[in-house]
Scaffold this motif. Structure first.
Motif, PDB file in Angstrom:
ATOM      1  N   UNK A  10       0.818  -1.216   0.000  1.00  5.75           N
ATOM      2  CA  UNK A  10       0.000   0.000   0.000  1.00  5.75           C
ATOM      3  C   UNK A  10       0.854   1.269   0.000  1.00  5.75           C
ATOM      4  N   UNK A  57       2.806   7.452  -3.278  1.00  6.43           N
ATOM      5  CA  UNK A  57       2.732   7.777  -1.853  1.00  6.43           C
ATOM      6  C   UNK A  57       4.071   8.296  -1.337  1.00  6.43           C
ATOM      7  N   UNK A 108      -3.386   0.256   7.707  1.00  5.51           N
ATOM      8  CA  UNK A 108      -3.842   0.078   6.329  1.00  5.51           C
ATOM      9  C   UNK A 108      -5.009   1.016   6.049  1.00  5.51           C
ATOM     10  N   UNK A 109      -4.899   1.724   4.951  1.00  2.00           N
ATOM     11  CA  UNK A 109      -5.948   2.666   4.558  1.00  2.00           C
ATOM     12  C   UNK A 109      -6.605   2.101   3.300  1.00  2.00           C
ATOM     13  N   UNK A 132      -3.809   8.655   0.678  1.00  2.00           N
ATOM     14  CA  UNK A 132      -2.960   8.522   1.867  1.00  2.00           C
ATOM     15  C   UNK A 132      -1.517   8.704   1.409  1.00  2.00           C
ATOM     16  N   UNK A 133      -0.760   9.468   2.146  1.00  3.86           N
ATOM     17  CA  UNK A 133       0.550   9.846   1.629  1.00  3.86           C
ATOM     18  C   UNK A 133       1.707   9.433   2.521  1.00  3.86           C
ATOM     19  N   UNK A 134       1.454   8.670   3.543  1.00  2.00           N
ATOM     20  CA  UNK A 134       2.589   8.232   4.348  1.00  2.00           C
ATOM     21  C   UNK A 134       2.131   7.583   5.626  1.00  2.00           C
ATOM     22  N   UNK A 135       3.061   6.953   6.295  1.00  2.00           N
ATOM     23  CA  UNK A 135       2.794   6.349   7.594  1.00  2.00           C
ATOM     24  C   UNK A 135       3.419   7.208   8.667  1.00  2.00           C
ATOM     25  N   UNK A 136       2.881   7.110   9.850  1.00  2.00           N
ATOM     26  CA  UNK A 136       3.412   7.911  10.942  1.00  2.00           C
ATOM     27  C   UNK A 136       4.886   7.597  11.164  1.00  2.00           C
ATOM     28  N   UNK A 137       5.724   8.636  11.213  1.00  2.00           N
ATOM     29  CA  UNK A 137       7.139   8.386  11.467  1.00  2.00           C
ATOM     30  C   UNK A 137       7.437   8.111  12.928  1.00  2.00           C
ATOM     31  N   UNK A 138       6.440   8.241  13.801  1.00  2.00           N
ATOM     32  CA  UNK A 138       6.706   8.006  15.223  1.00  2.00           C
ATOM     33  C   UNK A 138       5.740   6.964  15.781  1.00  2.00           C
TER      34      UNK A 138
END
Lengths: 368, 207
Positions: A109, A115, A188-189, A195-201
């Protein structure tokens, strides 16, 4: 102080901790020119562990025997695929959580080109696995199947300079892996949504903590980004409670998760580390870690805690209109400077003297 | 000198390209704002300025939505005595960029969100900001989640040749939709790779 490229003696144990501000990497010399690399960090297009070894006149392909990616976050896998390609004979280790279908789905994804794959840590993980798969398909003699590690997995066992070396994963626990799968499913979106990214933290429960036993003399504890949780089945609580882990006290500690409060565990310092242990913490500029309060906590645990750098504010001068608009548009705003290269803390010891000799380079320093 | 640039807030996601060159744009000389009033929909009006031309430097951009930069000039016919009609270029609505960041959302709170920011003109610096959610238009609020990437731009907006406002604009990236076929292909590729390395000789341990 010796120069950064001063070679390591054959009988010398070395731990070099790199912290360019947005990531960390650790190189360990076990003796006889045999190195272990834990995580990968890069800055300005330079893969730090590779450059360090090359500056010492070493061939990474020959000397690195084990590469551990503690978890998939960007600050731990930056240029991992380059490191793997240059160290083609090394055994690759990653968290058992990365074997799950839930992880494959978020890779599919989020490594998709639109993304922002060029900077996505998942794209870097995918690239690394593609490299391994290609070697396997080409029947490359140097191919070694990756180890999907979980707690108590022996990652390597060898002899260096007459010393038996054992590398063991102390985490993730089985419950950590299950929690990670749940978290992956939540990330998962639906495909029809932007959706443009996952949380970096995001949480670090599935991070691999590594223990390196070098002979009878030295035990190293590399904390990855493992955090403390409220459950005795997960995080540091599970590591401390384990009866299968080495029960000796470690003489070196890589402080987990950039010294953040959610990774602080008194029990680790009391039950797993020697008094006045030598420790290293890497900074994470984006979140301003470790904070002053966190530095003080670390100092209260040992007088020998070193940092690859500390968060420092940067006074950028912008056009007056821009400065004014920033003030008007934000509730908080801070500029933090990345450390100037190199930011390295190097610990060395020989079996004869028994004491760590610590050198700091660039903005690395001892915490006071 | 490069041509003046404007930013067009199209609905479509801009193409992203690498750009290293420092840009120079021509801007009218600024005057102190006389009035400040809020604007709805993700922008905040900071002032109104008019004046003559002045050169400004705009930071080079690492991830530059170049596809949205357009010169938007229209032509207007005017009558000049003795010379008949001729074409006089007049500016339509344009956005003059002063500073831009690429941001990634870290946390989302009840009425604000925190983000880390990268200014391509300051490669050795990482910035952190907390924004009120009210800085975003309703459709951008739906895209707000940890990990979401956005552009933050500060600049002047010209409406015609007589009105200038200073604005802060947050533009959430809108990419990432996949159709079922694209996702299936991506997942198939990933599963092929994992299958290849998870052969019988793989050293997986259940712990």
């Amino acid at each position: 102080m010796s120069p950064l490229n001063q070679t390591t003696a054959q009988d010398e144990i070395e731990v070099a901790v790199f912290g360019p501000g947005l990531g960390e990497a650790i190189l360990i010399h076990c003796g006889n020119g045999q190195w272990i690399c834990v995580d990968c960090a890069a800055d300005d297009g330079v893969c730090w562990p590779l450059q360090y070894l090359q500056q010492m006149g070493l061939d990474p392909n020959e000397c690195v025997r084990l590469i551990v990616a503690t978890h998939w976050h960007a600050d731990h896998v930056n240029r991992l695929s380059e490191l793997l390609s240059q160290c083609s004979r090394a055994q690759f280790v990653c968290s058992a959580a990365l074997r799950a279908d839930e992880f494959k789905q978020i890779v599919a994804r989020f490594s998709y080109k639109e993304t922002g794959a060029a900077r996505s840590p998942l794209a870097e993980v995918l690239k690394s696995f593609e490299l391994l798969a290609t070697k396997k398909r080409n029947r490359d003699a140097s191919y070694k199947a990756p180890i999907f590690a979980s707690a108590h997995h022996i990652l390597d066992n060898f002899t260096a300079h007459g010393r038996p070396i054992t590398v063991m994963a102390l985490s993730p626990s089985a419950q950590d892996v299950l929690n990670a799968l749940e978290a992956f499913a939540e990330y998962f979106v639906p495909i029809e949504q932007p959706v443009t990214g996952l949380s970096p933290i995001a949480q670090n429960h599935a991070s691999v903590v590594v223990s390196v036993q070098i002979g009878q003399e030295v035990l190293l504890l590399l904390g990855g980004d493992l955090q403390k949780t409220s459950s005795h089945l997960t995080g540091w609580n599970a590591v401390i409670a384990s009866t299968l882990r080495p029960q000796e006290l470690s003489a070196f500690f890589k402080v987990p998760h950039h010294g953040s409060t959610n990774a602080q565990s008194d029990d680790v310092w009391q039950r797993m580390l020697v008094p006045s242990v030598h420790a290293a913490v890497t900074q994470f500029v984006g979140s301003g870690l470790p904070t002053r309060q966190q530095q003080q906590w670390l100092c209260s645990k040992s007088p020998f805690v070193f940092a690859t750098g500390l968060p420092s504010n940067s006074n950028i001068r912008r056009r007056r209109e821009v400065e004014k608009t920033i003030r008007e548009s934000t509730r908080k705003f801070a500029s933090r400077r990345l450390p100037r290269r190199p930011a390295v803390v190097r610990f060395r010891k020989t079996s004869q003297d028994g004491a760590w000799r610590v050198e700091t380079f660039g903005e690395a320093r001892r915490l006071t | 000198m490069d041509a003046p640039e404007t930013f067009n807030f199209a609905e479509n996601e801009p193409e992203v390209q690498w750009a290293n060159a420092r840009r120079t744009v021509v801007l009218p000389m600024s005057k102190r704002a006389e009035a400040e009033q809020p604007l709805p929909g993700g922008t905040t009006q900071r002032g109104q300025q008019t004046g003559t031309a002045k050169q400004l430097s705009v930071h080079p951009l690492e991830m530059e939505p170049s596809g949205n930069f357009q010169q938007k000039w229209s032509t207007q016919r005017s009558h000049v005595p003795g010379k008949g009609q001729h074409v006089v270029p007049t500016a339509e609505e344009r956005f003059w960029l002063l500073n831009r960041w690429q941001g990634q959302v870290l946390t989302v709170g009840s009425d604000s969100f925190e983000a880390q920011l990268f200014d391509p003109g300051q490669p050795a610096v990482i910035e952190y900001a907390e924004f009120a959610k009210s800085e975003l238009p309703p459709d951008a609020l739906m895209l707000l989640r940890p990990g979401a990437m956005f552009y933050w731009m500060i600049g002047y907006r010209d409406r015609g040749s007589r009105q200038r406002t200073r604005e802060s604009v947050i533009w959430m990236r809108r990419t990432g939709r996949m159709d079922a076929a694209a996702f299936d292909a991506a997942l198939g590729h990933v599963e092929d790779i994992w299958r290849a390395i998870e052969s019988p000789q793989s050293n997986y341990s259940a712990g």
